[in-house]
Design a protein around this motif. Structure first.
Motif, PDB file in Angstrom:
ATOM      1  N   THR A 149       6.068 -40.704  12.590  1.00  0.00           N
ATOM      2  CA  THR A 149       4.916 -40.349  11.757  1.00  0.00           C
ATOM      3  C   THR A 149       3.996 -41.536  11.550  1.00  0.00           C
ATOM      4  N   PHE A 185       6.054 -47.107   5.030  1.00  0.00           N
ATOM      5  CA  PHE A 185       5.993 -45.672   4.803  1.00  0.00           C
ATOM      6  C   PHE A 185       6.406 -45.351   3.363  1.00  0.00           C
ATOM      7  N   CYS A 186       7.513 -45.943   2.901  1.00  0.00           N
ATOM      8  CA  CYS A 186       7.999 -45.685   1.537  1.00  0.00           C
ATOM      9  C   CYS A 186       7.009 -46.197   0.492  1.00  0.00           C
ATOM     10  N   PHE A 233       4.046 -43.867   0.419  1.00  0.00           N
ATOM     11  CA  PHE A 233       4.436 -42.612  -0.221  1.00  0.00           C
ATOM     12  C   PHE A 233       4.509 -42.786  -1.740  1.00  0.00           C
ATOM     13  N   TYR A 292       1.540 -40.828  -3.858  1.00  0.00           N
ATOM     14  CA  TYR A 292       2.050 -39.576  -4.405  1.00  0.00           C
ATOM     15  C   TYR A 292       2.758 -39.777  -5.754  1.00  0.00           C
ATOM     16  N   GLU A 339      -0.721 -35.788   7.639  1.00  0.00           N
ATOM     17  CA  GLU A 339      -0.370 -35.912   6.227  1.00  0.00           C
ATOM     18  C   GLU A 339       0.570 -34.796   5.763  1.00  0.00           C
ATOM     19  N   SER A 381       4.210 -35.715   4.781  1.00  0.00           N
ATOM     20  CA  SER A 381       4.319 -36.390   3.477  1.00  0.00           C
ATOM     21  C   SER A 381       4.122 -35.405   2.334  1.00  0.00           C
TER      22      SER A 381
END
Length: 305
Positions: A122, A132-133, A136, A140, A225, A228
């Motif tokens: 991704t 990525f973490c 995220f 979010y 997206e 996610s």
């Protein structure tokens, strides 16, 4: 006078005889008591010795068991934890002493994101698992003020090989902390957003693994997206289930991210189907789950509007 003297001597002899007999009986009782006392002391010492030896054997056996468990735990940490997961054992154990709670007094779920090959895909191989973490978390969790604890979200040192094996290893250490783990996995031509979760100190029988969402991989190729968004939807759904079904506390996450999820019709449809199932389940066991009708009505209005 002679008779009186004879009678007095006879009475004296009888008294002496009774005195001697009483003394003999007293001596006999004293001897029996002494013998019983000595025997009781011997029996007591024997019982103490027997109990002492038994306690020593039990203590030695328990010490052996403790050493075996310590050695097993050490091997587990070396082979299955320290080399694979990032959270330090001591940090996890320390967190158990005083878990993080929200304003309603509910222990907050620890959110962990599995390091799967699909995560790297991704990122178009330009980023990393940590990136990525972090992205995220910022885009979010923090932006929508979700109440989950992301202190160990970047939980993996290397790629997850088996969701079940990693879940069991994590649960072995973290079963005292409420946790939700999200596994984005490619299974054939499908994207599977799978979750594993457990409550606060409830043991292995309360660990739940669920294939929360599953869609064709082709449905995310034109929308990078979407994966996610599916993961945040899964996290929100699990968090609300945890609050409603386990702590009888009002749902919270759905209402915060509703606007985001409605922007993607596919994700919103998948999520509303999950909540409809939750509502049906809660109504079928309403006497034991204690979910108020007002909360159920609020959920229904939210997913239908």
């Amino acid at each position: 006078m002679v008779y009186s003297g004879w009678k007095a001597r006879k009475t004296s002899a009888e008294h002496n005889a009774r005195s001697i007999s009483f003394q003999e009986e007293l001596n006999q009782i004293r001897n029996e008591f002494g013998n019983n006392k000595v025997q009781a002391e011997i029996d007591f010492l024997r019982e103490c010795h027997t109990l002492g030896m038994q306690n020593q054997r039990e203590a030695a056996l328990q010490s052996c068991i403790d050493r075996q468990q310590e050695e097993e735990f050490r091997r587990f940490c070396e082979k299955s934890w320290n080399a694979h997961f990032r959270p330090q054992i001591n940090a996890v154990l320390e967190e158990m002493k005083q878990p993080s709670i929200d304003n309603a007094g509910v222990p907050r779920l620890k959110l962990m994101m599995a390091r799967t090959p699909l995560v790297a895909d991704t990122m178009d191989r330009k980023g990393t698992y940590s990136d990525f973490c972090d992205e995220f978390k910022e885009e979010y969790l923090l932006q929508y003020n979700l109440g989950m604890d992301s202190i160990w979200m970047r939980g993996w040192e290397c790629d997850c090989v088996s969701a079940m094996a990693d879940t069991m290893n994590l649960h072995y250490i973290m079963q005292g902390l409420p946790t939700v783990i999200i596994y984005p996995i490619k299974r054939g031509d499908s994207l599977s957003i799978e979750t594993a979760t457990w409550g606060y100190q409830l043991g292995q029988s309360h660990m739940i693994m669920d294939k929360t969402f599953r869609i064709p991989m082709s449905r995310i190729e034109g929308n990078k997206e979407r994966m996610s968004v599916l993961m945040i939807a899964a996290a929100a759904y699990v968090d609300d289930c945890y609050r409603l079904m386990l702590h009888h506390s009002p749902a919270d996450s759905l209402y915060k991210i509703k606007g985001l999820l409605q922007e993607d019709e596919l994700v919103w449809e998948l999520l509303t189907n999950k909540y409809r199932g939750l509502i049906i389940q809660s109504q079928s066991v309403a006497d034991t789950m204690l979910i108020g009708q007002e909360e159920i009505k609020k959920l229904e209005n939210t997913i239908e509007s």
